[in-house]
Design an enzyme around this catalytic site. Structure first.
Site, PDB file in Angstrom:
ATOM      1  CG  HIS A  69      51.818 145.989   2.858  1.00  0.00           C
ATOM      2  ND1 HIS A  69      52.342 147.246   3.075  1.00  0.00           N
ATOM      3  CD2 HIS A  69      52.377 145.180   3.787  1.00  0.00           C
ATOM      4  CE1 HIS A  69      53.185 147.189   4.090  1.00  0.00           C
ATOM      5  NE2 HIS A  69      53.213 145.951   4.546  1.00  0.00           N
ATOM      6  CB  CYS A  99      51.843 129.767  -6.617  1.00  0.00           C
ATOM      7  SG  CYS A  99      53.200 128.563  -6.459  1.00  0.00           S
ATOM      8  CB  CYS A 105      53.562 126.498  -2.463  1.00  0.00           C
ATOM      9  SG  CYS A 105      53.547 128.308  -2.604  1.00  0.00           S
ATOM     10  NE  ARG A 117      61.044 133.618  -3.074  1.00  0.00           N
ATOM     11  CZ  ARG A 117      62.026 132.835  -2.610  1.00  0.00           C
ATOM     12  NH1 ARG A 117      63.160 133.372  -2.215  1.00  0.00           N
ATOM     13  NH2 ARG A 117      61.878 131.528  -2.556  1.00  0.00           N
ATOM     14  CB  CYS A 177      52.075 143.285   7.011  1.00  0.00           C
ATOM     15  SG  CYS A 177      53.848 143.588   6.778  1.00  0.00           S
TER      16      CYS A 177
END
Length: 379
Positions: A69, A99, A105, A117, A177
Site C-alpha cells: 500500500h 470521497c 471530507c 476509511r 503511509c
C-alpha cells in the site's frame, strides 16, 4: 497500443498462506469499473502493516491476497465517472481515501472519510463487491484497496492522489503511509513551537518521521524513547538529540523525562502501539500546556488508564490518523515539500530490491535492518 477496457496479464506477488514467502505469479487484472482507476505500479515499498497482516495477526486474514500500500505509479486507464484523473497522470495510491462528499471530507478538521476509511477486512472493490484480480479464473483478494505488490492494480479514485510528475516516484512513494503518518502527527496535530521540547516514543519508521516533523518545526530538544538502543545512532539523522531507554532506569520513563526537562516536555508523539508507552507519553508532557499525540494502534483489549487530575492540570491528549492528511487534497502538498527540500525523504530509504526479490524486503524488515526498502517493479 491502448490496454484500456481490456484484461491485463501481469506479474504479482501473491500471498497464498499466512507467513509464507510471497510467490511471483502471472495474474489477470480486470478493467476499472465506475469510480475506479487502474494503475501501473513503478515502485512500491514494504510497511509494517503489510507484514502484520501477512503474518495473519489481523483478525480476519484473507488468502490468497496481494498486499502492498506504499507505492508510486502512473494511471493506465479510468472507469466511468472519473474526471479528475487521466491516463499518464503520476499518482500515489493511499490506504485510506477522500470521497470529497461526506461530512468528514467536507470538514476542515477531519480526514476520516466515511466511504473510504481504512478497512483491513474487505478484500474486494466497493462498487460491486468483487475482486479485480484473478488467476486461473479464481479471485485473489485486495488489501487496503491498493494491492501494490502487482505490476498493475485497481483502486477507487478517492484513494489515489495526483502528484507533480517531476517528483521521483522511487522516493515519494514512501509518503503513501508511514512517513506522512508520523510527520503529520507532529506538524499537523502536536504543532510544536520553535525552540520547544518534543519526546518521540518509538524510533521505527513512523517515529523517525515524527522526529523529522519536530526537526522541521524547529524543536530544540528532540528526545527519542525506545527499548532498543541500537536505533539511537540512526535517529540522529532525523534530528533526535537526546535518548532514553526505559530499561536503563528503575523508575517510570515519564518521571525520567520530567526530571530531564524541568517538569515535562512541551509535546510528545507516541508511535509504538504499546498502551504503557501511550500512558507514559501523556504523563511526560508539562502541565499547563503539554500536548501528547497518539499514533500507534493498541491491542483491541487495551485500556488507557491515567488519573483525571492529569487532564485537570491542563495536559491535552490527542489522537491522529494518517497524520491528519486528506489524501487527495493534502498529499500533493507534502510531495512539494520534498521537491522544495523542506522535507527529507531519502534518508528513510535504506534498501532497494527488484520485484523478483520482494521476499528479501520482508527479511530486511523482520530483522530490523531496514527503515524502508524500495521494490522496483522493473529491474
Amino acid at each position: 497500443m491502448s490496454t484500456a477496457g481490456q484484461v491485463i496479464k501481469c506479474k504479482a506477488a501473491v500471498a497464498w498462506e499466512a507467513g509464507k514467502p510471497l510467490s511471483i505469479e502471472e495474474v489477470e487484472v480486470a478493467p476499472p469499473q465506475k469510480e475506479e482507476v487502474r494503475l501501473k505500479i513503478l515502485f512500491t515499498s514494504l510497511c509494517h502493516t503489510d507484514v502484520y497482516f501477512w503474518e495473519a495477526k489481523g483478525q480476519y486474514p484473507l488468502f490468497p491476497r496481494i498486499y502492498g500500500h506504499e507505492a508510486g505509479g502512473i494511471v493506465e486507464s479510468v472507469g466511468e465517472g472519473v474526471t479528475d484523473l487521466q491516463p499518464g497522470d503520476h499518482v500515489l495510491p493511499v490506504f485510506t481515501g477522500e470521497c470529497k462528499e461526506c461530512r468528514h471530507c467536507k470538514s476542515e478538521e477531519s480526514n476520516m472519510c466515511d466511504l473510504l476509511r481504512i478497512n483491513t477486512d474487505r478484500g474486494t472493490m466497493l462498487s460491486d463487491g468483487k475482486s479485480r484480480f484473478s488467476k486461473d479464473g479464481k479471485p485473489i483478494y485486495h488489501f487496503l484497496g491498493t494491492s501494490t505488490f502487482s505490476e498493475y492494480t485497481v483502486c477507487h479514485v478517492g484513494s489515489v492522489a495526483k502528484i507533480n510528475p517531476a517528483a521521483p516516484l522511487d522516493k515519494v512513494c514512501v509518503l503513501s503511509c508511514g512517513i506522512c503518518t508520523g510527520f503529520g502527527a507532529t506538524v499537523n496535530v502536536a504543532k510544536p513551537k520553535k525552540g520547544s521540547s518534543v519526546a518521540i516514543f518509538g524510533l521505527g519508521a513512523v517515529g523517525l518521521a515524527a522526529a523529522e516533523g519536530a526537526r522541521v518545526s524547529g524543536a530544540a530538544r528532540i528526545i527519542g524513547v525506545d527499548l532498543n538502543s541500537n536505533r539511537f545512532e540512526e535517529a540522529k539523522k532525523f534530528g533526535v538529540n537526546e535518548f532514553v531507554n526505559p530499561k536503563d532506569h528503575n523508575k517510570p520513563v515519564q518521571e525520567v523525562i520530567a526530571e530531564m526537562t524541568d517538569g515535562g516536555v512541551d509535546r510528545s508523539v507516541e508511535c509504538t502501539g504499546s498502551i504503557q508507552a501511550m500512558i507514559s507519553a501523556f504523563e511526560c508532557v508539562h502541565d499547563g500546556w503539554g500536548v501528547a499525540v497518539l499514533v500507534g494502534v493498541p491491542n483491541k483489549d487495551d485500556a488507557f488508564k491515567t488519573h483525571p487530575v492529569n487532564f485537570l492540570n491542563e495536559r491535552t491528549l490527542k489522537g491522529t490518523f494518517y497524520g491528519n492528511y486528506k489524501p487527495r487534497s493534502d498529499l500533493p502538498g507534502v510531495v512539494e515539500m520534498y521537491m522544495n527540500k523542506e522535507l527529507e525523504v531519502d534518508k528513510f530509504i535504506t534498501h532497494s530490491v527488484p520485484f523478483s526479490e520482494i521476499n528479501k524486503a520482508f527479511d530486511l524488515m523482520l530483522s530490523g535492518q531496514s527503515i524502508r526498502c524500495i521494490i522496483r517493479m522493473e529491474n
